[in-house]
Design a protein around this motif. Structure first.
Motif, PDB file in Angstrom:
ATOM      1  N   GLU A 188      59.628  42.519 -30.134  1.00 55.37           N
ATOM      2  CA  GLU A 188      58.628  43.102 -31.027  1.00 55.37           C
ATOM      3  C   GLU A 188      57.214  42.667 -30.635  1.00 55.37           C
ATOM      4  O   GLU A 188      56.968  41.510 -30.307  1.00 55.37           O
ATOM      5  CB  GLU A 188      58.898  42.695 -32.475  1.00 55.37           C
ATOM      6  N   ILE A 189      56.290  43.627 -30.702  1.00 50.79           N
ATOM      7  CA  ILE A 189      54.869  43.369 -30.476  1.00 50.79           C
ATOM      8  C   ILE A 189      54.113  43.810 -31.719  1.00 50.79           C
ATOM      9  O   ILE A 189      54.260  44.953 -32.167  1.00 50.79           O
ATOM     10  CB  ILE A 189      54.357  44.134 -29.242  1.00 50.79           C
ATOM     11  N   THR A 190      53.325  42.916 -32.312  1.00 46.22           N
ATOM     12  CA  THR A 190      52.517  43.274 -33.475  1.00 46.22           C
ATOM     13  C   THR A 190      51.104  43.619 -33.017  1.00 46.22           C
ATOM     14  O   THR A 190      50.596  43.085 -32.025  1.00 46.22           O
ATOM     15  CB  THR A 190      52.481  42.137 -34.504  1.00 46.22           C
TER      16      THR A 190
ATOM     17  N   PHE B 207      45.390  56.034 -26.721  1.00 42.63           N
ATOM     18  CA  PHE B 207      45.106  55.101 -27.817  1.00 42.63           C
ATOM     19  C   PHE B 207      45.388  53.679 -27.351  1.00 42.63           C
ATOM     20  O   PHE B 207      46.408  53.399 -26.721  1.00 42.63           O
ATOM     21  CB  PHE B 207      45.983  55.437 -29.026  1.00 42.63           C
ATOM     22  N   THR B 208      44.484  52.761 -27.657  1.00 42.39           N
ATOM     23  CA  THR B 208      44.669  51.358 -27.305  1.00 42.39           C
ATOM     24  C   THR B 208      44.374  50.481 -28.515  1.00 42.39           C
ATOM     25  O   THR B 208      43.547  50.823 -29.366  1.00 42.39           O
ATOM     26  CB  THR B 208      43.744  50.925 -26.154  1.00 42.39           C
ATOM     27  N   THR B 209      45.055  49.360 -28.591  1.00 45.61           N
ATOM     28  CA  THR B 209      44.771  48.364 -29.616  1.00 45.61           C
ATOM     29  C   THR B 209      45.197  46.999 -29.103  1.00 45.61           C
ATOM     30  O   THR B 209      46.109  46.895 -28.269  1.00 45.61           O
ATOM     31  CB  THR B 209      45.483  48.691 -30.945  1.00 45.61           C
ATOM     32  N   GLU B 210      44.536  45.963 -29.575  1.00 46.27           N
ATOM     33  CA  GLU B 210      44.856  44.612 -29.130  1.00 46.27           C
ATOM     34  C   GLU B 210      46.174  44.142 -29.737  1.00 46.27           C
ATOM     35  O   GLU B 210      46.567  44.558 -30.832  1.00 46.27           O
ATOM     36  CB  GLU B 210      43.720  43.662 -29.511  1.00 46.27           C
ATOM     37  N   ILE B 211      46.861  43.280 -29.009  1.00 45.56           N
ATOM     38  CA  ILE B 211      48.132  42.710 -29.451  1.00 45.56           C
ATOM     39  C   ILE B 211      47.849  41.414 -30.202  1.00 45.56           C
ATOM     40  O   ILE B 211      47.104  40.554 -29.724  1.00 45.56           O
ATOM     41  CB  ILE B 211      49.053  42.456 -28.246  1.00 45.56           C
ATOM     42  N   THR B 212      48.450  41.281 -31.397  1.00 46.60           N
ATOM     43  CA  THR B 212      48.233  40.083 -32.211  1.00 46.60           C
ATOM     44  C   THR B 212      49.419  39.130 -32.194  1.00 46.60           C
ATOM     45  O   THR B 212      49.281  37.966 -32.581  1.00 46.60           O
ATOM     46  CB  THR B 212      47.931  40.474 -33.668  1.00 46.60           C
ATOM     47  N   GLY B 213      50.597  39.602 -31.763  1.00 47.83           N
ATOM     48  CA  GLY B 213      51.759  38.728 -31.735  1.00 47.83           C
ATOM     49  C   GLY B 213      52.861  39.287 -30.859  1.00 47.83           C
ATOM     50  O   GLY B 213      52.975  40.503 -30.681  1.00 47.83           O
ATOM     51  N   THR B 214      53.670  38.392 -30.277  1.00 51.44           N
ATOM     52  CA  THR B 214      54.833  38.773 -29.477  1.00 51.44           C
ATOM     53  C   THR B 214      56.031  37.982 -29.980  1.00 51.44           C
ATOM     54  O   THR B 214      56.001  36.746 -30.002  1.00 51.44           O
ATOM     55  CB  THR B 214      54.617  38.459 -27.983  1.00 51.44           C
ATOM     56  N   LEU B 215      57.082  38.696 -30.397  1.00 52.43           N
ATOM     57  CA  LEU B 215      58.279  38.065 -30.950  1.00 52.43           C
ATOM     58  C   LEU B 215      59.459  38.361 -30.035  1.00 52.43           C
ATOM     59  O   LEU B 215      59.749  39.527 -29.736  1.00 52.43           O
ATOM     60  CB  LEU B 215      58.557  38.590 -32.359  1.00 52.43           C
ATOM     61  N   ALA B 216      60.145  37.301 -29.598  1.00 53.07           N
ATOM     62  CA  ALA B 216      61.286  37.487 -28.707  1.00 53.07           C
ATOM     63  C   ALA B 216      62.400  38.271 -29.389  1.00 53.07           C
ATOM     64  O   ALA B 216      63.065  39.106 -28.758  1.00 53.07           O
ATOM     65  CB  ALA B 216      61.795  36.126 -28.236  1.00 53.07           C
TER      66      ALA B 216
ATOM     67  N   SER C 163      53.769  47.677 -35.582  1.00 53.27           N
ATOM     68  CA  SER C 163      54.573  46.956 -34.594  1.00 53.27           C
ATOM     69  C   SER C 163      55.254  47.950 -33.667  1.00 53.27           C
ATOM     70  O   SER C 163      55.555  49.082 -34.061  1.00 53.27           O
ATOM     71  CB  SER C 163      55.649  46.092 -35.264  1.00 53.27           C
ATOM     72  N   LEU C 164      55.508  47.502 -32.442  1.00 49.27           N
ATOM     73  CA  LEU C 164      56.300  48.246 -31.470  1.00 49.27           C
ATOM     74  C   LEU C 164      57.519  47.421 -31.102  1.00 49.27           C
ATOM     75  O   LEU C 164      57.440  46.188 -31.002  1.00 49.27           O
ATOM     76  CB  LEU C 164      55.486  48.524 -30.205  1.00 49.27           C
ATOM     77  N   PHE C 165      58.658  48.098 -30.880  1.00 47.98           N
ATOM     78  CA  PHE C 165      59.875  47.444 -30.424  1.00 47.98           C
ATOM     79  C   PHE C 165      60.205  48.004 -29.045  1.00 47.98           C
ATOM     80  O   PHE C 165      60.594  49.165 -28.912  1.00 47.98           O
ATOM     81  CB  PHE C 165      61.024  47.694 -31.401  1.00 47.98           C
ATOM     82  N   LEU C 166      60.019  47.194 -28.011  1.00 46.50           N
ATOM     83  CA  LEU C 166      60.263  47.645 -26.649  1.00 46.50           C
ATOM     84  C   LEU C 166      61.761  47.795 -26.414  1.00 46.50           C
ATOM     85  O   LEU C 166      62.558  46.948 -26.828  1.00 46.50           O
ATOM     86  CB  LEU C 166      59.655  46.667 -25.657  1.00 46.50           C
ATOM     87  N   GLN C 167      62.141  48.881 -25.740  1.00 47.39           N
ATOM     88  CA  GLN C 167      63.533  49.231 -25.539  1.00 47.39           C
ATOM     89  C   GLN C 167      63.941  48.976 -24.086  1.00 47.39           C
ATOM     90  O   GLN C 167      63.109  48.992 -23.180  1.00 47.39           O
ATOM     91  CB  GLN C 167      63.759  50.706 -25.883  1.00 47.39           C
ATOM     92  N   GLY C 168      65.237  48.765 -23.863  1.00 47.63           N
ATOM     93  CA  GLY C 168      65.744  48.604 -22.508  1.00 47.63           C
ATOM     94  C   GLY C 168      66.395  47.256 -22.300  1.00 47.63           C
ATOM     95  O   GLY C 168      65.866  46.219 -22.713  1.00 47.63           O
ATOM     96  N   SER C 169      67.548  47.259 -21.648  1.00 48.03           N
ATOM     97  CA  SER C 169      68.329  46.033 -21.490  1.00 48.03           C
ATOM     98  C   SER C 169      67.658  45.018 -20.578  1.00 48.03           C
ATOM     99  O   SER C 169      67.987  43.832 -20.623  1.00 48.03           O
ATOM    100  CB  SER C 169      69.718  46.381 -20.938  1.00 48.03           C
ATOM    101  N   GLN C 170      66.727  45.452 -19.741  1.00 47.76           N
ATOM    102  CA  GLN C 170      66.085  44.527 -18.807  1.00 47.76           C
ATOM    103  C   GLN C 170      64.837  43.869 -19.387  1.00 47.76           C
ATOM    104  O   GLN C 170      64.221  43.037 -18.730  1.00 47.76           O
ATOM    105  CB  GLN C 170      65.726  45.254 -17.510  1.00 47.76           C
ATOM    106  N   ILE C 171      64.450  44.245 -20.595  1.00 46.51           N
ATOM    107  CA  ILE C 171      63.254  43.671 -21.200  1.00 46.51           C
ATOM    108  C   ILE C 171      63.649  42.501 -22.091  1.00 46.51           C
ATOM    109  O   ILE C 171      64.432  42.657 -23.028  1.00 46.51           O
ATOM    110  CB  ILE C 171      62.481  44.720 -22.015  1.00 46.51           C
ATOM    111  N   GLU C 172      63.117  41.338 -21.801  1.00 44.92           N
ATOM    112  CA  GLU C 172      63.331  40.145 -22.617  1.00 44.92           C
ATOM    113  C   GLU C 172      61.981  39.450 -22.787  1.00 44.92           C
ATOM    114  O   GLU C 172      61.534  38.699 -21.921  1.00 44.92           O
ATOM    115  CB  GLU C 172      64.344  39.204 -21.956  1.00 44.92           C
ATOM    116  N   LEU C 173      61.330  39.715 -23.907  1.00 42.88           N
ATOM    117  CA  LEU C 173      60.020  39.130 -24.151  1.00 42.88           C
ATOM    118  C   LEU C 173      60.156  37.678 -24.593  1.00 42.88           C
ATOM    119  O   LEU C 173      61.135  37.295 -25.235  1.00 42.88           O
ATOM    120  CB  LEU C 173      59.273  39.921 -25.227  1.00 42.88           C
ATOM    121  N   ALA C 174      59.155  36.887 -24.256  1.00 40.40           N
ATOM    122  CA  ALA C 174      59.082  35.500 -24.710  1.00 40.40           C
ATOM    123  C   ALA C 174      58.141  35.413 -25.904  1.00 40.40           C
ATOM    124  O   ALA C 174      57.259  36.261 -26.085  1.00 40.40           O
ATOM    125  CB  ALA C 174      58.579  34.606 -23.578  1.00 40.40           C
ATOM    126  N   GLU C 175      58.337  34.391 -26.732  1.00 37.18           N
ATOM    127  CA  GLU C 175      57.448  34.184 -27.871  1.00 37.18           C
ATOM    128  C   GLU C 175      56.002  34.050 -27.378  1.00 37.18           C
ATOM    129  O   GLU C 175      55.716  33.314 -26.435  1.00 37.18           O
ATOM    130  CB  GLU C 175      57.845  32.921 -28.640  1.00 37.18           C
TER     131      GLU C 175
END
Length: 343
Positions: free
Chosen positions: A113-115, A100-109, A64-76
């Motif tokens: 978080e991106i799985t 390196f690249t890999t497909e994204i399997t999930g996005t959590l608000a 998983s990756l956790f995107l940082q920054g106050s302006q980032i607000e991911l949607a489910e």
């Protein structure tokens, strides 16, 4: 042949950990694929769009990756769909795993978080810069119904067929016009009713078009610059040529040569041998079969790129095809880095 033309347009992307907005200038372009009757291996270094660039921390499991920054607000589910992947993440921070690249399997608000389908390599650290790319689908590239010149038909034998590698062979798709046993739309051969319009094309993989007649297909998208890390498994691997030829302003003369065996870097990443039976092979489609090349480490053939069944002439200048080629890997799984360059 595939032609490539670039033009620039600026856009604002996601914020960094310091709440600074990352400003990039994406390079847009197009490719014209001149498809001939029979099998055509296709690949291109264009993607629909880069939708986000930012800084990320990595989970302990590295899945998983956790995107940082106050302006980032991911949607489910922002970067993932239902049955098929819709987006991929790329590591662009300088490291042994840049590209390196890999497909994204999930996005959590929650926690932005991106799985991921594959774990992030161990040499990528917290604070890495990442890009999120939208993936092409069959409908994106060719239309639904096709407006690209592909032949549609009531049955696969009467239509052009898109062949996507699945690890052991090909999944084969065509656009059915509804006049036969298949209902209208993008269909998988053997499945007459399920809509396949959202089937994705792999970010750095090749595919094939089995065409009945000659035609030209033009695709417009955003160039993915820099390095791309491609994973090779034992056996056959279909690899897209990520370095297209750039043409001049009049779209007539190439002003930058694309990749060939000599400048591709493949001699560094692939296994050489004094005999082709010891070496990895690069297979290039010639219209009726494959020309097979290997990097000779010495012996009677001398050192350098050689044609299987040919003489000991240097084959470094043999161009990699505009679309895609096959690497036959004899040893264990490995990775190669392909460099498109900067524009």
């Amino acid at each position: 042949m595939k032609r490539f033309f670039c033009l620039a347009a600026s856009c604002l992307l996601a914020a960094s950990v310091y709440a600074e907005v990352l400003v990039t200038t994406p390079v847009m372009g197009f490719v014209t694929l001149n498809v001939l009757p029979g099998t055509n291996f296709i690949g291109f270094a264009l993607l629909p769009a880069m939708e986000l660039q930012g800084v990320a921390n990595i989970s302990p499991q590295r899945t998983s990756l956790f995107l940082q920054g106050s302006q980032i607000e991911l949607a489910e589910n922002q970067f993932n769909g239902g049955t098929h992947a819709t987006h991929a993440v790329e590591i662009v921070t300088a490291s042994g795993s840049v590209g390196f690249t890999t497909e994204i399997t999930g996005t959590l608000a929650e926690d932005n978080e991106i799985t991921l389908a594959s774990p992030i390599p161990a040499n990528v650290q917290d604070g890495a810069t990442v890009k999120i790319w939208k993936l092409w689908t069959l409908a994106d590239v060719f239309g639904a119904p096709p407006v690209s010149g592909l032949t549609v038909g009531p049955e696969p034998a009467l239509a052009d067929v898109i062949q996507i590698p699945n690890g052991s062979g090909f999944d084969q798709y065509f656009y059915a016009n509804g006049a036969g046993s298949y209902t209208q739309g993008w269909r998988l051969i053997g499945d007459a009713t399920t809509n396949q319009a959202k089937v994705p094309l792999k970010l750095n993989g090749g595919f094939a078009i089995r065409a009945g007649t000659s035609k030209s297909i033009t695709i417009v998208g955003q160039v993915k610059p820099g390095q791309t890390l491609v994973n090779l498994q034992p056996g056959n691997n279909f690899v897209a040529n990520l370095c297209p030829v750039k043409f001049d302003a009049a779209d007539v003369n190439p002003d930058q040569v694309g990749r060939n065996l000599g400048n591709s870097g493949l001699s560094t990443d692939l296994t050489p041998g004094v005999h082709y039976r010891q070496a990895d092979l690069v297979l290039i489609w010639n219209g009726t079969g494959y020309d097979q090349y290997y990097y000779s480490s010495g012996g009677l053939a001398g050192q350098g790129w050689r044609l299987l069944g040919g003489d000991n002439s240097d084959r470094s200048a043999v161009p990699l095809p505009d679309g895609a080629y096959v690497i036959f890997r004899r040893g264990d799984a490995t990775s190669i880095q392909l460099d498109l360059g900067e524009f």
